[in-house]
Scaffold this motif. Sequence first.
Motif, PDB file in Angstrom:
ATOM      1  N   ASN A   1      13.247  -2.398  27.682  1.00 41.00           N
ATOM      2  CA  ASN A   1      12.650  -1.386  26.807  1.00 41.00           C
ATOM      3  C   ASN A   1      13.362  -1.293  25.462  1.00 41.00           C
ATOM      4  N   LEU A   2      14.662  -1.521  25.471  1.00 35.51           N
ATOM      5  CA  LEU A   2      15.457  -1.407  24.244  1.00 35.51           C
ATOM      6  C   LEU A   2      15.423  -2.674  23.397  1.00 35.51           C
ATOM      7  N   GLY A   3      14.823  -3.741  23.919  1.00 36.66           N
ATOM      8  CA  GLY A   3      14.799  -4.998  23.197  1.00 36.66           C
ATOM      9  C   GLY A   3      16.111  -5.742  23.251  1.00 36.66           C
ATOM     10  N   VAL A   4      16.938  -5.449  24.256  1.00 38.22           N
ATOM     11  CA  VAL A   4      18.222  -6.131  24.420  1.00 38.22           C
ATOM     12  C   VAL A   4      17.966  -7.453  25.145  1.00 38.22           C
TER      13      VAL A   4
ATOM     14  N   GLY B   1      -2.304  -3.123  32.504  1.00 41.06           N
ATOM     15  CA  GLY B   1      -1.189  -2.463  31.822  1.00 41.06           C
ATOM     16  C   GLY B   1      -0.361  -1.562  32.700  1.00 41.06           C
ATOM     17  N   GLY B   2      -0.468  -1.674  34.034  1.00 40.80           N
ATOM     18  CA  GLY B   2       0.288  -0.802  34.920  1.00 40.80           C
ATOM     19  C   GLY B   2       1.783  -0.897  34.706  1.00 40.80           C
ATOM     20  N   ARG B   3       2.282  -2.117  34.543  1.00 45.01           N
ATOM     21  CA  ARG B   3       3.711  -2.298  34.317  1.00 45.01           C
ATOM     22  C   ARG B   3       4.123  -1.703  32.975  1.00 45.01           C
ATOM     23  N   ASP B   4       3.307  -1.901  31.963  1.00 45.90           N
ATOM     24  CA  ASP B   4       3.619  -1.341  30.647  1.00 45.90           C
ATOM     25  C   ASP B   4       3.625   0.186  30.693  1.00 45.90           C
ATOM     26  N   GLU B   5       2.688   0.750  31.423  1.00 44.08           N
ATOM     27  CA  GLU B   5       2.631   2.205  31.536  1.00 44.08           C
ATOM     28  C   GLU B   5       3.884   2.755  32.222  1.00 44.08           C
ATOM     29  N   GLU B   6       4.334   2.028  33.240  1.00 41.81           N
ATOM     30  CA  GLU B   6       5.532   2.492  33.950  1.00 41.81           C
ATOM     31  C   GLU B   6       6.769   2.327  33.077  1.00 41.81           C
ATOM     32  N   ALA B   7       6.808   1.246  32.284  1.00 42.41           N
ATOM     33  CA  ALA B   7       7.922   1.056  31.357  1.00 42.41           C
ATOM     34  C   ALA B   7       7.952   2.171  30.313  1.00 42.41           C
TER      35      ALA B   7
ATOM     36  N   LEU C   1      18.590  -0.577  35.173  1.00 42.41           N
ATOM     37  CA  LEU C   1      19.297  -0.888  33.929  1.00 42.41           C
ATOM     38  C   LEU C   1      18.697  -2.110  33.247  1.00 42.41           C
ATOM     39  N   GLY C   2      18.243  -3.098  34.040  1.00 44.10           N
ATOM     40  CA  GLY C   2      17.569  -4.250  33.455  1.00 44.10           C
ATOM     41  C   GLY C   2      16.275  -3.855  32.770  1.00 44.10           C
ATOM     42  N   ALA C   3      15.522  -2.944  33.390  1.00 40.62           N
ATOM     43  CA  ALA C   3      14.279  -2.460  32.780  1.00 40.62           C
ATOM     44  C   ALA C   3      14.572  -1.655  31.515  1.00 40.62           C
ATOM     45  N   MET C   4      15.666  -0.910  31.505  1.00 42.18           N
ATOM     46  CA  MET C   4      16.057  -0.173  30.303  1.00 42.18           C
ATOM     47  C   MET C   4      16.401  -1.147  29.178  1.00 42.18           C
ATOM     48  N   ALA C   5      17.117  -2.222  29.512  1.00 39.05           N
ATOM     49  CA  ALA C   5      17.450  -3.227  28.506  1.00 39.05           C
ATOM     50  C   ALA C   5      16.181  -3.829  27.916  1.00 39.05           C
TER      51      ALA C   5
END
Length: 372
Positions: free
Chosen positions: A207-210, A80-86, A201-205
């Motif tokens: 996270n937002l479900g875009v 879950g390292g990637r999920d934790e960072e997200a 910005l891609g990672a933010m998208a």
Amino acid sequence: MMDDPKPRNLGGSLPVPNVQDLAGRPDELAVTPTLLRRYVRAQPNTVDLRPDAPAGEEQEHVPVVDLRRLLGPDEDGLAGGRDEEAARLRSACEDWGFFQVVNHGIPEETLEEMKRSVMGFFALPLAEKAALAQEPGEIEGYGQAFVVSEEQTLDWADMFFLLTQPPSYRDLRLWPSKPSTFKNCLEKYCTEVQRVAGELLGAMAENLGVKDHASMTRLAAAQAVRMNYYPPCPEAHVDSVLGLSPHSDAVGLTLLLQVSQVPGLQIRRKGGWVPVAPLPGALVVNVGDVVEVSTNGRYRSVEHRAVVNAREERMSIATFHSGKFGTMYGPLEEVVGDEEPRYRSVSVEEYVKLVVSSKLDGKNIMDAMKIS
């Protein structure tokens, strides 16, 4: 695909004295109360530490996001390292509006070359820098920004501002020939920083479900760089002179390289000011007003300021990322959902004219974008 041409006559700033020159005058012409009249604030800003922090409690620190961990598979064996960072990125965008990014993939030598180039530029004689001065009605070049009246209090700083991406926006007449490394270094640095902004910005998208990440990453399609020089000021100890007035950034995403180890950047949080200590190799990232608009307020821009040191100079490089001219800003339908949009939609050109014609004053641009 051809880029839309860069519009002209978007606005500029009134001319002001060169602060580096004022601060560097010999003793008989040293900074005096008369010279400082336009820089001293009637109501000095107060303490850096949050006033609500219990006695003895360590002050909060801006979150740190590991980009390599955020984008890649788990490489440290932790599930879950990637999920934790997200989750850390989401919290930073929702609760702080600021974070520092590490393991961003920009070579250390590129960062150090950029620092040396900026220090070399500001060390040039005033006449050589002034040859690259802003023209009337233009924001690019050497000078200052957001000065809209002869009465407003000025910031104790000089700046050098350039449009850098896409290449069609550049005015290469303003790119310095000294230091000799400047042009090539800026080219490399801006390309790397734009990549990082797009990845964030891609990672933010995500996270937002875009679903269409391009609706967020397009906010890094255009780029400008502001190189800041904050001379020492003998009045800085009373906190009545600031290098940069409190404001939020009227862009999509800002990535800042702190050239000096001298602290100065502070963000508003819980009624006080929290300093952002320089972290070796890191870039400071802040959510801009355009991301707040795009996310309908879920991610928020935050006021910040720059304080100056009484004895030491400070420099920084702010790289601003935005949408290209010819596109629109407004809340994303996927994020708004069943809610009402809180902000209006405008063209990039209209938005830039609004920004350039305003002074730095808290979140005044966001106030202008809100739907009554």
